[in-house]
Design an enzyme around this catalytic site. Structure first.
Site, short mmCIF file in Angstrom:
data_model
loop_
_atom_site.label_atom_id
_atom_site.label_comp_id
_atom_site.label_asym_id
_atom_site.label_seq_id
_atom_site.Cartn_x
_atom_site.Cartn_y
_atom_site.Cartn_z
N THR A 143 0.83 -1.21 0.00
CA THR A 143 0.00 0.00 0.00
C THR A 143 0.86 1.25 0.00
O THR A 143 0.45 2.29 -0.52
CB THR A 143 -0.93 -0.01 1.22
N TYR A 150 5.98 -11.81 5.17
CA TYR A 150 4.82 -11.37 4.40
C TYR A 150 4.53 -12.42 3.34
O TYR A 150 5.28 -12.57 2.37
CB TYR A 150 5.13 -10.01 3.76
N LYS A 180 2.53 -11.47 8.27
CA LYS A 180 1.39 -10.79 7.65
C LYS A 180 0.82 -11.79 6.65
O LYS A 180 1.46 -12.16 5.67
CB LYS A 180 1.80 -9.51 6.95
N VAL A 236 -2.90 -6.07 9.68
CA VAL A 236 -2.20 -5.01 8.97
C VAL A 236 -3.17 -4.58 7.87
O VAL A 236 -3.31 -5.26 6.86
CB VAL A 236 -0.87 -5.48 8.37
#
EC number: 4.3.3.7
Length: 308
Positions: A60, A148, A176, A216
């Site tokens: 993001t 991640y 994540k 998150v």
């Protein structure tokens, strides 16, 4: 011999970086330069509304199009703005192990409390190479690592057995999770002490129900308090109310995250209508159309009751 890091069923999930983390956008000026003042103002806004951690330079945050120097400047600026009120996790993952190590060290020096390391992308490494990559970064990092797992973008999932082995590393403390593999996630949660964070907003409550720590969230850029409510109600044992809070976000999540446009684009479009720092995305991403922006704003107003 490895240390058993498994939780008992009565223990609360570990929260090494807090529970309510926002995957913050990276504000740019209209000319495309890094807007450090805007980043500080947005960070302060998010913290004041319930975020206890910020993830900088993630997907993001447009990490593919920000320079190493900009990533470091961003961490320093946001740290100066928020002080020690919240944790900062810096996205440092690249397709190059050596580069990722360099970014991890720079992030720690700039003030990050942890680093977010994505699976190496494009080259589609086998699991042995994926494990080697994460271990190399964790060995070299001065701060804890959040893995991640987002195979939809990287092309490579972190296999369950790989994740179980990585959980033995003392520097790897969190994940994540954007794997969309609920059984795999459940296996790791049942056998390790890794702190799992929902990386997909529609799965926050579902993952918390099987032992995840928090989230998150991209949607938290625009409605941080609403997203936080899911965690708070669930933690208080108000499961029906937590469900209502999750379901109440469905329309906004759908319009922000379930479209051909990346979440960065839809988030920045909506932030602009709220007079919050964002600026345009960097190429190759392009701003959302006015029609899309209007639909996003309408969904936001339906959720929050804000006037048109």
């Amino acid at each position: 011999m490895t240390t058993d890091r498994r939780r008992t069923r009565t223990e609360a999930p570990a929260a090494p970086f807090g529970r309510a983390l926002c995957a913050m956008v990276t504000p740019f000026t209209e000319a495309g330069a890094l807007d450090l003042d805007g980043a500080q103002r947005l960070a302060d806004h998010l913290v004041a509304r319930g975020c206890d951690g910020l993830v900088l330079s993630g997907t993001t945050g447009e990490s593919p199009t920000t320079s190493d120097a900009e990533k470091e400047e961003l961490v320093r600026a946001v740290r100066a703005a928020v002080g020690d009120r919240v944790t900062l996790v810096a996205g440092v993952g690249t397709a190059d192990t050596r580069h990722t190590v360099e970014l991890a060290r720079a992030a720690a020096k700039a003030g990050a409390d942890g680093v977010l390391v994505v699976t190496p992308y494009y080259s589609r490494p086998p699991q042995e190479a994926v494990e080697f990559h994460f271990r190399e970064v964790a060995d070299a990092s001065d701060v804890p690592v959040m893995l991640y797992d987002i195979p939809g973008r990287t092309g490579t999932a972190v296999a369950t057995d790989t994740m179980l082995r990585l959980a033995e590393h003392p520097g790897i403390v969190a994940v994540k999770d954007c794997s969309y593999d609920l059984l795999g996630t459940q296996k790791v949660l049942s056998r390790t002490g890794l702190a799992y964070y929902a990386g997909c907003d529609e799965q926050i409550l579902a993952l918390c129900a099987i032992g995840a720590t928090g989230y998150v969230s991209t949607v938290a850029n625009v409605v941080p308090a609403h997203v936080r409510t899911i965690l708070d109600r669930y933690a208080a044992g108000a499961t029906r109310e937590a469900t209502d809070a999750q379901l109440g976000l469905t329309d906004l999540i759908d319009r922000m995250m379930n479209t051909p446009l990346p979440g960065t684009v839809t988030t920045k479009a909506l932030l602009t209508t709220l007079d919050l720092p964002s600026g345009p995305p960097r190429a190759p991403l392009r701003p959302a159309s006015q029609e899309t922006t209007d639909h996003l704003r309408a969904a936001y107003e339906r959720l929050t009751g804000a006037p048109a």
